[in-house]
Enzyme design. Structure first.
Site, PDB file in Angstrom:
ATOM      1  N   SER A  39      67.269  47.033  49.350  1.00  0.00           N
ATOM      2  CA  SER A  39      66.153  46.487  48.574  1.00  0.00           C
ATOM      3  C   SER A  39      66.502  45.080  48.078  1.00  0.00           C
ATOM      4  CB  SER A  39      65.801  47.460  47.445  1.00  0.00           C
ATOM      5  OG  SER A  39      64.523  47.183  46.922  1.00  0.00           O
ATOM      6  N   ASP A  98      58.094  54.098  52.851  1.00  0.00           N
ATOM      7  CA  ASP A  98      58.583  53.389  51.669  1.00  0.00           C
ATOM      8  C   ASP A  98      57.398  52.846  50.882  1.00  0.00           C
ATOM      9  OD1 ASP A  98      59.636  51.331  49.977  1.00  0.00           O
ATOM     10  OD2 ASP A  98      61.412  51.216  51.251  1.00  0.00           O
ATOM     11  N   HIS A 110      62.165  55.098  49.917  1.00  0.00           N
ATOM     12  CA  HIS A 110      63.007  53.989  49.449  1.00  0.00           C
ATOM     13  C   HIS A 110      64.276  54.495  48.756  1.00  0.00           C
ATOM     14  CE1 HIS A 110      63.203  49.645  48.668  1.00  0.00           C
ATOM     15  NE2 HIS A 110      63.561  49.871  47.410  1.00  0.00           N
TER      16      HIS A 110
END
Lengths: 285, 285
Positions: free
Chosen positions: B148, B228, B261
């Site tokens: 991320s 995600d 995620h």
């Protein structure tokens, strides 16, 4: 019995579900997690029940053990119950980390006020398996494992139910709760001060009584880190090993040089345990 | 530079250390973790730098990624820096999850008050590697990866330093911080509102400027879950993939059907990334 699925996440090609439901045994809401390996999309798979230690819920194992890679490969479901009722309304349930919430000790309490809800033994060995096999692609073929207080739980669930679990393993289990501070505190509260009632919940005594009753030995693996800070005072692996040796009770005891009591230790050897159980469950290892 | 070792735990035959030290770049105390595989007891090993995402510190990866089994097998160290300075005393540093503490964005801030401490780029690419190679059995052969915000960090650290990292991979990276809300907020605070200064910290622009400068392509793997929740608005993998395609910049892009995620997603594919880096680091895979 209605299930309320709280979440689902994809992991290692399988599905990790968190589910809550009303529990008869625990007289209230309980949350468990179940990992369904990819194979469960097509057929029923066997399951490993994982019992966690003091202060834990289902998430400690699912987040930290790193078990799903191997479970997905083997085609093994993993069931992760909580370690106690939550918010049962019992006076004193939230006063200490080692009694009440997060510390059910996998017994059926006989003493008020605990007995109204603290019946984790029935929950883990009867209520939860019935619910699992009725609702998921999971067969009644099962093995059981756990850590610390949950290692004690795994041992007694297996030893009290000959033939129910293909195999049992334990990481750093409390092997004789009757003889250690954690166990004595919990058993006094849940089972009362008459210690004669404790023996049926104590692995070190159950191997003796099972042996005396001529019950066939349970496939049994105990794993223990040599640098575990609770080794001598709470866990007593040497006591249990010597009891087994004196009875010629087969025990696969694996001591791990330099490992502690943490999930880093568990994650280092969980794949080995899953393969041990897979072999006893008849899966291709 | 003095190191203060906070803890050591044995995992997968190796050692996981948490260490704090005074950082020049970050003008205060910083904590990192390092996993030393068993091979490091006998010789220098190469390292993977892992950059975490918003709100994380070193423990998210060490506890949840399940990476050490494979790292131990491969003989690869893993360095896990924090995601920002802590308690830097900057006004506003604790007001939001996506700015300040836990959200350093791996840039060198040019704007007051952040610039006094928020220099994670220098910390990760210079100060920390110097300290690592001076104090542990770790060579200067390195790869870099992250998740991320940390995926963004890994990409820019590699793209800004051709030849420094054998390979770079990223899980669900912010590929163009200049064009997404998380990045725009962070960059405005750290770098100022003149967006022309942002391009040197934006992977989507760095591949373009590197290409224009004739810099040899970086071995680059991007991993992305199709489910995600930040896919389109914050991460923009399609934009980055199409930029690479238009430049004929080699990109190994792996989209994972149904993954989200979380660290469950990372744990599902981390072994694959470690083997990718091991190959580029010349280890036996």
């Amino acid at each position: 019995m209605s299930l309320n699925q709280l979440s689902e996440v994809k992991v290692n090609g399988g599905r990790l579900l968190r589910v809550e439901h009303e529990s008869r045994s625990c007289n209230g809401n309980m949350t468990f997690a179940v990992f369904l390996p990819p194979q469960a999309a097509k057929k029923e798979v066997p399951a490993l029940y994982w019992l966690s230690g003091l202060t834990c819920n289902d998430e400690n194992f699912s987040q930290k053990a790193g078990a799903f890679t191997t479970a997905a490969e083997l085609g093994m479901a993993i069931i992760m119950p909580d370690t106690s009722p939550r918010d049962a309304g019992v006076v004193g349930e939230d006063e200490a980390y080692d009694l009440g919430t997060g510390a059910g000790f996998y017994v059926n309490a006989t003493q008020a006020p605990w007995s109204i809800a603290y019946n984790m033994y029935s929950y883990v060995t009867e209520e939860l398996p019935a619910l699992i096999t009725a609702n998921y692609a999971i067969s009644d073929q099962a093995a059981i494992s756990g850590h610390s207080m949950g290692g004690h739980g795994a041992l007694i669930c297996a030893l009290k139910n000959p033939g129910k679990y293909a195999s049992v393993s334990a990481f750093a289990p409390i092997t004789s709760p009757s003889q250690c501070p954690w166990g004595q505190k919990g058993f006094t509260a849940y089972l009362g001060s008459d210690e004669t009632t404790w023996s049926e919940w104590d692995a070190n005594q159950l191997v003796q009584s099972n042996r005396a009753a001529g019950i066939a030995p349970q496939a049994l693996l105990i794993d223990q880190g040599s640098s575990d800070p609770f080794y001598a005072d709470q866990l007593m692996p040497s006591l249990f090993a010597s009891t087994c040796e004196s009875l010629a009770y087969p025990l696969d005891y694996r001591e791990r040089e330099g490992y502690d009591h943490s999930y880093y230790y568990i994650s280092s050897f969980i794949a080995e345990h899953l393969r041990y159980h897979a072999k006893h469950l008849g899966l291709t290892v």
